[in-house]
Structures are given as C-alpha cells and as structure tokens.
Design a protein around this motif. Structure first.
Motif, PDB file in Angstrom:
ATOM      1  N   ALA A   9      -2.758  10.640  -5.267  1.00  0.00           N
ATOM      2  CA  ALA A   9      -3.361   9.799  -6.298  1.00  0.00           C
ATOM      3  C   ALA A   9      -4.886   9.912  -6.274  1.00  0.00           C
ATOM      4  N   LEU A  10      -5.471   9.959  -5.069  1.00  0.00           N
ATOM      5  CA  LEU A  10      -6.923  10.105  -4.950  1.00  0.00           C
ATOM      6  C   LEU A  10      -7.394  11.423  -5.536  1.00  0.00           C
ATOM      7  N   THR A  42     -10.629   2.927   3.898  1.00  0.00           N
ATOM      8  CA  THR A  42      -9.464   3.801   3.715  1.00  0.00           C
ATOM      9  C   THR A  42      -9.804   4.960   2.799  1.00  0.00           C
ATOM     10  N   THR A  91       0.528   7.413   2.923  1.00  0.00           N
ATOM     11  CA  THR A  91      -0.684   8.223   2.970  1.00  0.00           C
ATOM     12  C   THR A  91      -0.589   9.436   2.059  1.00  0.00           C
ATOM     13  N   ASP A 119      -9.414   8.912   3.648  1.00  0.00           N
ATOM     14  CA  ASP A 119      -8.618   9.807   2.806  1.00  0.00           C
ATOM     15  C   ASP A 119      -9.460  10.974   2.288  1.00  0.00           C
ATOM     16  N   ARG A 168      -0.886   8.447  -1.504  1.00  0.00           N
ATOM     17  CA  ARG A 168      -2.243   7.963  -1.776  1.00  0.00           C
ATOM     18  C   ARG A 168      -3.222   9.124  -1.889  1.00  0.00           C
ATOM     19  N   MET A 227       0.845  -1.191   0.000  1.00  0.00           N
ATOM     20  CA  MET A 227       0.000   0.000   0.000  1.00  0.00           C
ATOM     21  C   MET A 227       0.888   1.251   0.000  1.00  0.00           C
ATOM     22  N   PRO A 228       0.603   2.232  -0.857  1.00  0.00           N
ATOM     23  CA  PRO A 228       1.433   3.434  -0.882  1.00  0.00           C
ATOM     24  C   PRO A 228       1.264   4.241   0.390  1.00  0.00           C
ATOM     25  N   LEU A 271      -7.050   2.454  -6.247  1.00  0.00           N
ATOM     26  CA  LEU A 271      -6.003   2.782  -5.288  1.00  0.00           C
ATOM     27  C   LEU A 271      -5.470   1.557  -4.549  1.00  0.00           C
ATOM     28  N   ASP A 272      -6.140   0.414  -4.755  1.00  0.00           N
ATOM     29  CA  ASP A 272      -5.747  -0.838  -4.103  1.00  0.00           C
ATOM     30  C   ASP A 272      -5.807  -0.715  -2.586  1.00  0.00           C
ATOM     31  N   VAL A 273      -6.926  -0.151  -2.116  1.00  0.00           N
ATOM     32  CA  VAL A 273      -7.151  -0.008  -0.682  1.00  0.00           C
ATOM     33  C   VAL A 273      -8.589  -0.411  -0.399  1.00  0.00           C
TER      34      VAL A 273
END
Length: 323
Positions: A10-11, A36, A4, A40, A7, A1-2, A30-32
């Motif tokens: 990216a979001l 999460t 925070t 975010d 991430r 997981m990248p 986001l692969d979360v």
C-alpha cells in the motif's frame, strides 16, 4: 493494522501516485504512526526502491526515478483495474489490440498466484460499436500527445496528402464516441478546431512553443459537448421544443436520453427535447408513433409541416411513364 507485507504494498502504491508525500499524510492514509512509516520506507529501500526523504515543515518521502527500478508491484485493486483496461483496449480505436493482449499476458506471468487467479476469472468481452471508428496508429497518438505536453506548435497534414500542411496549437488529445480527436487552436483560421486523429499526419520539425489559450466552456468536456451539439458554447442543443404526446410517460422516458418527460394524465405526457436542427427534432418526436400536439416554438411546427409534405410526396405513387 494491516500486515507488514500488505502495508508495504500500500505504501509503494501511494508513493507511485504523486511526487511528494508528507510523512504525516502517509501515516494518516495507512493508519499507522510516523515511526512505522519510517521503518517501512527503510524496508522498501532494502528491496531496491529509490525512496528519497526531503526536509521542511512537511518533511516526507519521494519515490525517485531510477534506471534499475525493481519489478512493479500491484495491489488487488490495481491488478483488477489493469486487467480491465487491457481487455477493453480493443474498443479504444488506438490500434493496440495485439499489444494490449501481449501486455496482459506479460503482467499475468509475473503476478503472484492469488492475483493471477483473480485476473483469470475476470474475463471481459470488449464489443466494438456496430460501425467502429477508424483505427489510429499508436505512433500518431504518441506524437500528438507529445506536442500537447510540450506546448509546441504542431505541423501536420490533414486528410489529402496534396493539401498544404496545417499549423495548430494542440491543447488536448481526447477520445469521443469511439474516435480520437485533437482539440487545437488553428493558427491559419484563428479559431478552435477538432481534428480527427486518424486523418492527421504529423510533420517535423515542430513549431515554436506557445502559451496555452483558455478553452471555450472552461473544460474540454464542455467544449466538445457544445461543439458536437452544434450549440453556441452553452452546452445545450441549438434547437429545443416542447410537445404533448398521446402516450404515458413510462412508455416515452426509456427512449429519451437528455430530454424531460412529464406525466399529464392517463395516456398523455409532455416531452421537452433538443436536437441539432428543427427537422431533426420533428423526426425524433415522430418516431414515437403517437398523436402529437406541438406546444412550441413556431419553428418546430414549421418543421413538422415540412416533413409532412416530404412524407406525403414519398407516399404518393409515381407518375405513369408516358408511352
């Protein structure tokens, strides 16, 4: 997981690319987990980004429009893309070279040191064509683009100021070969036309709204390809012929863009090529400076004969001037 911070960036980047994002799709990209994503989103809201949640079978999030949007954030790929786009703007023909340079300088100043270093190392030399197209004012491009977006009949002067104003339904503003063109339905001539943007002078007020017509060829790329080839809309050259050259295929193929080259043996190849006219096709084949055998069609043979007569006349010494 990248991490925070990465991430969140990216979001935010995803939220800027489309209006509505289902929560499950954001979590997948986001692969979360969906939890999460919710956390975010709350963090971005605390930073001042107006993110609205919407309900429904695919409830999700939307980056709402706001008059006090915080400074834009760029990930590494966006920063590189922006730097490249601004540096090659000089070849766009839009007359925005100085503005693009100032924009790149402004963006660079607000970048983190890491991204600023990447931009500084990305130096692109934008080289214009030997005969660059005429520049188009950014105001004209904005006016044409606005008419396309609003689907409003465009009134404009074209070319000479003394010419009567034209009326057209604008469909696409495109760039092709270093020039800007407006693809539109000409209301006076009742046909599709491509207008050079550098010759267009928009007039006000605009005309009424219109329902877009179906563009021949289905796409603007297919339409322009057919129009500039002079074809009937099939996207192919109107004149297409076949010859056999006394050259190996390897010596011919590097200089043939949309033709077909076939090896026939030592020092011989078959060439199938197209052009906008038969004489133009014959002249193109002749530049290979090799033996030529015309396979067909007869129009190509006639074009070679016509060029042979012209070249023979050009090579003949001028008649003596009578005393």
């Amino acid at each position: 997981m990248p991490k925070t911070s990465a991430r969140l960036l990216a979001l935010l980047s995803l939220l800027q690319t489309r209006r509505d994002w289902p929560g499950a799709l954001l979590a997948d990209r986001l692969d979360v987990s969906a939890r999460t994503v919710r956390r975010d989103v709350d963090r971005l809201r605390e930073l001042g980004y107006p993110i609205v949640a919407f309900k429904g079978p695919e409830g999700g999030y939307r980056l709402d429009a706001g008059s006090e949007l915080p400074p834009l954030l760029f990930d590494d790929e966006q920063a590189v893309a922006l730097a490249i786009a601004l540096q090659v703007a000089a070849t766009s023909g839009a007359g925005i070279e100085e503005a693009a340079a100032r924009a790149l300088s402004t963006v660079r100043q607000v970048m983190p040191a890491r991204l600023r270093h990447r931009i500084d190392t990305l130096q692109v030399t934008a080289v214009e064509r030997p005969a660059p197209g005429p520049q188009v004012g950014s105001g004209v491009l904005v006016a044409l683009s606005a008419a396309v977006h609003a689907r409003e009949v465009l009134r404009f002067g074209y070319g000479s100021q003394e010419a009567p104003p034209r009326r057209a339904e604008p469909h696409h503003l495109v760039t092709w070969g270093g020039r800007w063109y407006l693809v539109a339905w000409d209301l006076d001539r009742e046909d599709w036309r491509t207008f050079r943007a550098d010759r267009v002078t928009p007039r006000t007020p605009a005309g009424p709204r219109f329902t877009p017509r179906e563009l021949p060829g289905g796409t603007v790329a297919a339409f322009l390809t057919a129009r500039f080839l002079g074809s009937d809309g099939s996207g192919r050259w109107p004149c297409r012929g076949e010859v056999i050259l006394s050259l190996p295929a390897g010596a011919v193929s590097p200089y043939v863009r949309d033709g077909v080259v076939e090896e026939l043996g030592p020092g011989r190849c078959r060439l199938v090529l197209g052009s906008w006219s038969w004489t133009g096709l014959a002249a193109t084949v002749g530049r290979f400076d090799a033996g030529i055998e015309v396979v067909g069609p007869p129009e190509l043979q006639a074009a070679f004969a016509q060029l042979a007569r012209r070249y023979a006349e050009a090579a003949s010494p001028p008649a003596p001037t009578p005393p």
